[in-house]
Motif scaffolding. Structure first.
Motif: not given
Length: 642
Positions: A339, A336-337, A362-364
């Motif tokens: 946090e 998921d972006q 944490v990534a887009n």
């Protein structure tokens, strides 16, 4: 009469003071065992006295004979075997009575056996057989009276402390009666059952447990009736499935309605009825029957697998994570972006599912390079793609963002899934993708098309599945939390149009169906879920206001604000040219699309991607119209005509 009343008050106070130490605290179980043994001694002495009286033999109550010691020893062993002293005396019920009966009966049988063996060896019995039987009756009676007295004293003390709420039971069927019996037998200090409310056409009797049965009309017209009513989970389902107006009527009368879970759930959780009571919520009024899952097949698919969930911190993603845990995956990748929500999900997993292995990422989804690192490092075998922008009005003002996440992000993940030989890829779509009138719906439809185009290729081993459903109750950004906030702020509650309708299902129901669809897909299907009947948002708002004990239009105003940009009046689950096929699951259908993935369609998909990458919003929307020709922003007048 006054003398009798004074005697009653005296004995009540006597018993309250006598048992107050027992009922005000959790008494050590060894003390209860000691009291039971003292009761056994008294019962044995009483039995000896009766036998002595009958046989005309001298009896000294204070003399302690060895025969009495045998009785106490045998009874004590039975107490330990059955652990009849381990429960809370204040909550004694019928099960405890049965346990005491088992203890006493076993003791009597053992004593008779010892008596018989002693007589064989020494030519005489320890005590007359009749005396053992008499002892059994006396011991059981004394043990029962002790528990009943403590329970009664506890109830009197609690009534003096806190006045119990008076409440009705809704219904007179066997389950409703069992529920009432539970409250009465537990002598709840919180709730006092004062009668039943009949929902059937005919009343066959006037009393149950000496409590009156009222019709709905009678409590409507009574100004003195308490405004509390308890309904079982089963009764609530029955009323919901029959589209009964009983619950709305009670809400209009400002009744507080409490729900009690099914009786077997109470027993499993060792809860007292009053402790399990919860006020009903809007989800209880809209939820359908529980879903039956093919657990064996789901275990085969998800057990010992590395599972990637995108949008894992969202309401749908986090529920998928929690539900897939029970199928014992090897590891769950939480991507998921956001946090902070991701951190909160991890805290929840650490607390309630400490045994599960997971990675927080944490990534887009727009960043293909970052996603490539994730796939290379962790090699997921199953992907649930739930990351998306979903707010319709906001996406109307930011169309390139909607396409970038919903289309480009989905394409990034699907491409990497084929490259890294993911076994199953489940794309979570929306009913807004059907004949879309907004950018959000059209962007999800374009993602559906790309995923279907991959499913039609034979150069990979990934099974691509799309699931499509409507609004989820209580999900982030849904209408339910919005209405709750407006009601807390004393209104007004805003509804865009009096005729606007939506399909609803609960989060757990939606996610269970996603897992099931993921296991049944062969590749390329769009699975459509049975959403039940559409619900008028205006009716939903009224229900939610009533649930707080307020009156719509009087205590809380409802304001009609007009449809927002891109908002549909009615939603569909299937496009005009699509038909459905049944599956083995009654709540899941397959939507058969008529799209052919020729060279032109593939080129349109590629062209849209390039325009999104260059942030060319106008050209991207033009390309979207060509790719999704059914995307037609409609005015309110056109929707009403349709």
């Amino acid at each position: 009469m006054n003398a009798l009343k004074k005697q009653k008050v005296f004995f009540t106070r006597f018993f309250v003071n006598l048992f107050k130490p027992l009922v005000n605290n959790y008494v050590n179980r060894n003390i209860i065992l000691l009291i039971d043994l003292i009761i056994t001694l008294i019962a044995a002495k009483s039995a000896s006295f009766l036998v002595a009286t009958i046989t005309d033999t001298p009896f000294n109550f204070l003399k302690f004979r060895w025969e009495i010691l045998v009785i106490i020893l045998v009874q004590g062993i039975c107490f330990l075997l059955f652990r009849s002293y381990s429960g809370l005396i204040r909550y004694s019920n019928f099960r405890d009575v049965i346990k005491q009966l088992q203890v006493t009966t076993t003791s009597v049988i053992l004593l008779m056996l010892i008596n018989f063996l002693y007589a064989l060896n020494f030519g005489e019995v320890i005590t007359p057989y009749a005396g053992i039987v008499i002892y059994g009756f006396i011991a059981f009676s004394f043990l029962f009276i002790f528990r009943l007295s403590v329970k009664r004293a506890y109830k009197i003390i609690q009534i003096n402390k806190v006045k119990a709420q008076k409440a009705f039971i809704l219904g007179i069927k066997p389950n409703d009666i069992s529920m009432a019996e539970g409250f009465i037998s537990e002598s709840s200090e919180q709730v006092e059952i004062i009668g039943f409310v009949n929902t059937e056409e005919k009343i066959l009797r006037k009393l149950i447990f000496n409590l009156p049965i009222y019709s709905l009309e009678q409590i409507k017209n009574s100004s003195n009736a308490p405004k509390n009513i308890i309904v079982s989970d089963e009764k609530l389902k029955e009323l919901r499935n029959s589209n009964s107006d009983v619950i709305p009527t009670l809400l209009d009368l400002k009744f507080k309605i409490y729900k009690l879970p099914e009786l077997q759930n109470l027993a499993e959780n060792n809860k007292q009825p009053s402790g399990a009571l919860k006020e009903i919520k809007i989800e209880d009024l809209l939820q359908r029957n529980p879903i039956k899952l093919n657990n064996e097949k789901l275990f085969d698919l998800y057990k010992n697998k590395t599972i990637l969930v995108t949008g894992a911190a969202g309401s749908i993603g986090s529920e998928i994570v929690k539900q897939v845990i029970r199928f014992k995956p090897k590891k769950i990748l939480l991507l998921d972006q956001a946090e902070t929500p991701l951190h909160e999900l991890c805290i929840c997993l650490n607390k309630f599912y400490p045994e599960i292995g997971y990675e927080k990422i944490v990534a887009n989804v727009r960043d293909k390079k970052r996603l490539k690192d994730v796939f290379t490092t962790h090699q997921p075998q199953v992907v649930f793609h739930g990351a998306a922008y979903k707010h319709v009005p906001m996406m109307e003002e930011n169309p390139i963002e909607a396409l970038s996440v919903n289309f480009q992000g989905s394409r990034n993940l699907a491409d990497l899934a084929t490259k890294h030989k993911v076994e199953n890829f489940v794309f979570i779509s929306t009913d807004k993708a059907v004949n879309p009138t907004n950018i959000m719906g059209a962007s999800k439809r374009s993602a559906e098309l790309y995923i279907q185009s991959l499913a039609h290729k034979n150069n990979h081993n990934t099974t691509f599945i799309t699931t499509r459903f409507g609004n989820v109750l209580g999900s982030n950004g849904s209408v339910i939390p919005h209405f709750k906030k407006q009601i807390r702020e004393n209104g007004p509650v805003t509804v865009t149009h009096p005729e606007i309708t939506r399909y609803f299902m609960t989060i757990d129901e939606a996610c269970q169906l996603v897992l099931e669809a993921g296991a049944m897909g062969k590749g390329g299907e769009i699975f459509v879920f049975d959403m039940g009947s559409p619900v008028k948002i205006l009716d939903l708002a009224k229900h939610m206001i009533r649930l707080t004990g307020l009156v719509p239009g009087k205590d809380i105003e409802i304001e009609i604000t007009g449809l927002r940009p891109g908002e549909k009046l009615y939603e569909e689950l299937l496009a005009d040219k699509e038909t459905t096929l049944p599956t083995h699951h009654e709540k899941i259908m397959i939507a058969q699309a008529t799209h052919e993935f020729n060279e032109t369609k593939i080129n349109l998909l590629s062209n849209l991607l390039e325009l999104v990458k260059t942030n060319n919003a106008d050209k991207a929307i033009e390309a979207l119209h060509l790719l999704v020709p059914e995307y037609q922003p409609a005015s309110l007048d056109e929707q009403l005509k349709a």
